[in-house]
Design an enzyme around this catalytic site. Sequence first.
Site, PDB file in Angstrom:
ATOM      1  N   ARG A 183      -3.796   6.350  -7.995  1.00  0.00           N
ATOM      2  CA  ARG A 183      -4.803   5.989  -7.006  1.00  0.00           C
ATOM      3  C   ARG A 183      -6.192   6.472  -7.385  1.00  0.00           C
ATOM      4  O   ARG A 183      -7.138   6.232  -6.644  1.00  0.00           O
ATOM      5  CB  ARG A 183      -4.413   6.671  -5.699  1.00  0.00           C
ATOM      6  CG  ARG A 183      -4.217   5.761  -4.521  1.00  0.00           C
ATOM      7  CD  ARG A 183      -3.816   6.671  -3.380  1.00  0.00           C
ATOM      8  NE  ARG A 183      -3.824   6.000  -2.123  1.00  0.00           N
ATOM      9  CZ  ARG A 183      -2.745   5.432  -1.585  1.00  0.00           C
ATOM     10  NH1 ARG A 183      -1.603   5.426  -2.214  1.00  0.00           N
ATOM     11  NH2 ARG A 183      -2.841   4.875  -0.404  1.00  0.00           N
TER      12      ARG A 183
ATOM     13  N   ARG B 195       2.226  -2.807  12.163  1.00  0.00           N
ATOM     14  CA  ARG B 195       3.369  -2.398  11.339  1.00  0.00           C
ATOM     15  C   ARG B 195       4.224  -1.317  11.990  1.00  0.00           C
ATOM     16  O   ARG B 195       3.714  -0.397  12.613  1.00  0.00           O
ATOM     17  CB  ARG B 195       2.819  -1.859  10.013  1.00  0.00           C
ATOM     18  CG  ARG B 195       3.845  -1.122   9.188  1.00  0.00           C
ATOM     19  CD  ARG B 195       3.333  -0.784   7.836  1.00  0.00           C
ATOM     20  NE  ARG B 195       2.201   0.128   7.857  1.00  0.00           N
ATOM     21  CZ  ARG B 195       1.560   0.510   6.756  1.00  0.00           C
ATOM     22  NH1 ARG B 195       1.912   0.031   5.586  1.00  0.00           N
ATOM     23  NH2 ARG B 195       0.554   1.336   6.850  1.00  0.00           N
TER      24      ARG B 195
ATOM     25  N   ARG C   4       3.183   4.824  11.871  1.00  0.00           N
ATOM     26  CA  ARG C   4       2.485   5.892  11.144  1.00  0.00           C
ATOM     27  C   ARG C   4       1.238   6.348  11.897  1.00  0.00           C
ATOM     28  O   ARG C   4       0.505   5.512  12.427  1.00  0.00           O
ATOM     29  CB  ARG C   4       2.081   5.372   9.750  1.00  0.00           C
ATOM     30  CG  ARG C   4       3.243   5.404   8.779  1.00  0.00           C
ATOM     31  CD  ARG C   4       2.981   4.683   7.485  1.00  0.00           C
ATOM     32  NE  ARG C   4       1.675   4.910   6.875  1.00  0.00           N
ATOM     33  CZ  ARG C   4       1.310   4.377   5.709  1.00  0.00           C
ATOM     34  NH1 ARG C   4       2.165   3.619   5.033  1.00  0.00           N
ATOM     35  NH2 ARG C   4       0.120   4.594   5.220  1.00  0.00           N
TER      36      ARG C   4
ATOM     37  N   ARG D 269      -9.444   4.164   4.862  1.00  0.00           N
ATOM     38  CA  ARG D 269      -8.530   4.092   3.708  1.00  0.00           C
ATOM     39  C   ARG D 269      -8.952   2.969   2.768  1.00  0.00           C
ATOM     40  O   ARG D 269      -8.841   3.073   1.544  1.00  0.00           O
ATOM     41  CB  ARG D 269      -7.087   3.889   4.187  1.00  0.00           C
ATOM     42  CG  ARG D 269      -6.446   5.187   4.703  1.00  0.00           C
ATOM     43  CD  ARG D 269      -5.316   4.952   5.669  1.00  0.00           C
ATOM     44  NE  ARG D 269      -4.235   4.139   5.142  1.00  0.00           N
ATOM     45  CZ  ARG D 269      -3.331   3.528   5.908  1.00  0.00           C
ATOM     46  NH1 ARG D 269      -3.371   3.632   7.216  1.00  0.00           N
ATOM     47  NH2 ARG D 269      -2.383   2.812   5.350  1.00  0.00           N
TER      48      ARG D 269
HETATM   49  P1  AP5 Z   1       3.136  -2.879   3.603  1.00  0.00           P
HETATM   50  O1  AP5 Z   1       4.065  -3.447   2.610  1.00  0.00           O
HETATM   51  O2  AP5 Z   1       3.628  -1.736   4.432  1.00  0.00           O
HETATM   52  O3  AP5 Z   1       1.735  -2.511   2.906  1.00  0.00           O
HETATM   53  P2  AP5 Z   1       1.347  -1.397   1.835  1.00  0.00           P
HETATM   54  O4  AP5 Z   1       0.562  -2.057   0.763  1.00  0.00           O
HETATM   55  O5  AP5 Z   1       2.554  -0.617   1.437  1.00  0.00           O
HETATM   56  O6  AP5 Z   1       0.336  -0.548   2.715  1.00  0.00           O
HETATM   57  P3  AP5 Z   1       0.220   1.017   2.988  1.00  0.00           P
HETATM   58  O7  AP5 Z   1      -0.519   1.171   4.258  1.00  0.00           O
HETATM   59  O8  AP5 Z   1       1.555   1.677   2.867  1.00  0.00           O
HETATM   60  O9  AP5 Z   1      -0.676   1.430   1.801  1.00  0.00           O
HETATM   61  P4  AP5 Z   1      -1.439   2.722   1.644  1.00  0.00           P
HETATM   62  O10 AP5 Z   1      -1.760   2.620   0.218  1.00  0.00           O
HETATM   63  O11 AP5 Z   1      -2.591   2.918   2.545  1.00  0.00           O
HETATM   64  O12 AP5 Z   1      -0.404   3.874   2.140  1.00  0.00           O
HETATM   65  P5  AP5 Z   1       0.446   4.960   1.362  1.00  0.00           P
HETATM   66  O13 AP5 Z   1       1.674   5.207   2.113  1.00  0.00           O
HETATM   67  O14 AP5 Z   1       0.536   4.610  -0.073  1.00  0.00           O
HETATM   68  O15 AP5 Z   1       2.657  -4.068   4.559  1.00  0.00           O
HETATM   69  C1  AP5 Z   1       1.854  -3.842   5.706  1.00  0.00           C
HETATM   70  C2  AP5 Z   1       2.335  -4.690   6.894  1.00  0.00           C
HETATM   71  O16 AP5 Z   1       2.076  -6.056   6.623  1.00  0.00           O
HETATM   72  C3  AP5 Z   1       3.841  -4.607   7.159  1.00  0.00           C
HETATM   73  O17 AP5 Z   1       4.041  -4.611   8.558  1.00  0.00           O
HETATM   74  C4  AP5 Z   1       4.423  -5.854   6.511  1.00  0.00           C
HETATM   75  O18 AP5 Z   1       5.579  -6.326   7.216  1.00  0.00           O
HETATM   76  C5  AP5 Z   1       3.261  -6.843   6.627  1.00  0.00           C
HETATM   77  N1  AP5 Z   1       3.184  -7.715   5.457  1.00  0.00           N
HETATM   78  C6  AP5 Z   1       3.363  -7.376   4.135  1.00  0.00           C
HETATM   79  N2  AP5 Z   1       3.170  -8.431   3.338  1.00  0.00           N
HETATM   80  C7  AP5 Z   1       2.852  -9.478   4.147  1.00  0.00           C
HETATM   81  C8  AP5 Z   1       2.534 -10.859   3.913  1.00  0.00           C
HETATM   82  N3  AP5 Z   1       2.506 -11.372   2.670  1.00  0.00           N
HETATM   83  N4  AP5 Z   1       2.243 -11.627   4.993  1.00  0.00           N
HETATM   84  C9  AP5 Z   1       2.259 -11.114   6.253  1.00  0.00           C
HETATM   85  N5  AP5 Z   1       2.575  -9.826   6.527  1.00  0.00           N
HETATM   86  C10 AP5 Z   1       2.854  -9.026   5.504  1.00  0.00           C
HETATM   87  O19 AP5 Z   1      -0.514   6.229   1.486  1.00  0.00           O
HETATM   88  C11 AP5 Z   1      -0.731   6.878   2.729  1.00  0.00           C
HETATM   89  C12 AP5 Z   1      -1.585   8.127   2.522  1.00  0.00           C
HETATM   90  O20 AP5 Z   1      -0.870   9.062   1.687  1.00  0.00           O
HETATM   91  C13 AP5 Z   1      -2.917   7.905   1.795  1.00  0.00           C
HETATM   92  O21 AP5 Z   1      -3.933   7.512   2.679  1.00  0.00           O
HETATM   93  C14 AP5 Z   1      -3.141   9.303   1.183  1.00  0.00           C
HETATM   94  O22 AP5 Z   1      -3.596  10.215   2.151  1.00  0.00           O
HETATM   95  C15 AP5 Z   1      -1.741   9.728   0.780  1.00  0.00           C
HETATM   96  N6  AP5 Z   1      -1.393   9.298  -0.606  1.00  0.00           N
HETATM   97  C16 AP5 Z   1      -0.381   8.450  -0.967  1.00  0.00           C
HETATM   98  N7  AP5 Z   1      -0.347   8.272  -2.287  1.00  0.00           N
HETATM   99  C17 AP5 Z   1      -1.356   9.031  -2.800  1.00  0.00           C
HETATM  100  C18 AP5 Z   1      -1.851   9.245  -4.104  1.00  0.00           C
HETATM  101  N8  AP5 Z   1      -1.291   8.630  -5.184  1.00  0.00           N
HETATM  102  N9  AP5 Z   1      -2.910  10.068  -4.257  1.00  0.00           N
HETATM  103  C19 AP5 Z   1      -3.482  10.695  -3.217  1.00  0.00           C
HETATM  104  N10 AP5 Z   1      -3.077  10.532  -1.935  1.00  0.00           N
HETATM  105  C20 AP5 Z   1      -2.024   9.707  -1.728  1.00  0.00           C
HETATM  106 MG    MG Z   2       3.183   1.384   1.707  1.00  0.00          MG
END
Ligand code: AP5
Ligand code: MG
Length: 214
Positions: A88, A127, A161, A172
């Site tokens: 990221r 979601r 969440r 974000r």
């Molecule tokens: P979904 O598949 O859940 O989307 P996603 O891309 O996984 O979105 P996230 O919110 O999980 O991404 P993020 O990067 O912000 O969170 P993360 O957990 O990595 O889809 C979303 C919704 O849309 C669902 O309801 C789904 O059903 C629907 N949907 C999907 N595709 C669709 C389509 N084609 N059409 C219609 N509907 C659809 O990170 C969270 C936090 O953790 C970060 O903010 C940070 O604080 C920390 N963190 C995580 N990883 C790191 C890292 N590598 N470095 C530093 N901090 C980190």
């Molecule tokens: Mg995700």
Amino acid sequence: MDIILLGPPGAGKGTQAHRLMEHHGMRQLSTGDMLRAAVKAGTPVGIKAKAIMDAGELVSDEIVSELIDAELTAMGPDTGAIFDGYPRTEKQAEILDGLLAKHGRSLDHVIELDVDEDALVARITGRYTCANCGEGYHDTFKQPEVEGVCDKCGSTEFKRRPDDNEETVRHRMQVYRSETAPILPGYEARGIVSRVDGMAAIGDVTHAIDAILG
Ligand code: AP5
Ligand code: MG
């Protein structure tokens, strides 16, 4: 085969990773899921990460990279990895190269989910997931077949969440643009980036990714 799913919050990384695990026997490595598990378990990492995640900021490069290293060690070299939400930052991309070399692996594809940010806010705020098995749902776009019952495991408990509110989501996205999008050119220079229309229906996005993976 090892791949990165790249895209802003709500782009569908987690949704597609789950489907790819089923189709290709790969393993999803989601740093977000790992951090949420640490928060739930109240581990030192979780205690440190909670406020940062709730604010939509990034947890340190070292912490998330250690989580990935541990997972790669545990899963062994024969299972393909789907990196979801990692790397990221440019620093994480550099660390990942070292981790892959250390574990005798290499990156085959970086798949960028191309999406419209305004539509993502609606996706994220609608979601929810099964509290038991983690299957993802959406108030409008993906409801369980039987209302209130998980399609996968039959559980009736669901959760949302704490960082899925509009204000945090917009922050974000800003963090994605400033910290994460800059890692793309480095992968483009290696010729391993493919772009997929992330605004298409969930199944169509999966087909497009399947076609890239071959
Ligand atoms: P979904 O598949 O859940 O989307 P996603 O891309 O996984 O979105 P996230 O919110 O999980 O991404 P993020 O990067 O912000 O969170 P993360 O957990 O990595 O889809 C979303 C919704 O849309 C669902 O309801 C789904 O059903 C629907 N949907 C999907 N595709 C669709 C389509 N084609 N059409 C219609 N509907 C659809 O990170 C969270 C936090 O953790 C970060 O903010 C940070 O604080 C920390 N963190 C995580 N990883 C790191 C890292 N590598 N470095 C530093 N901090 C980190
Ligand atoms: Mg995700």
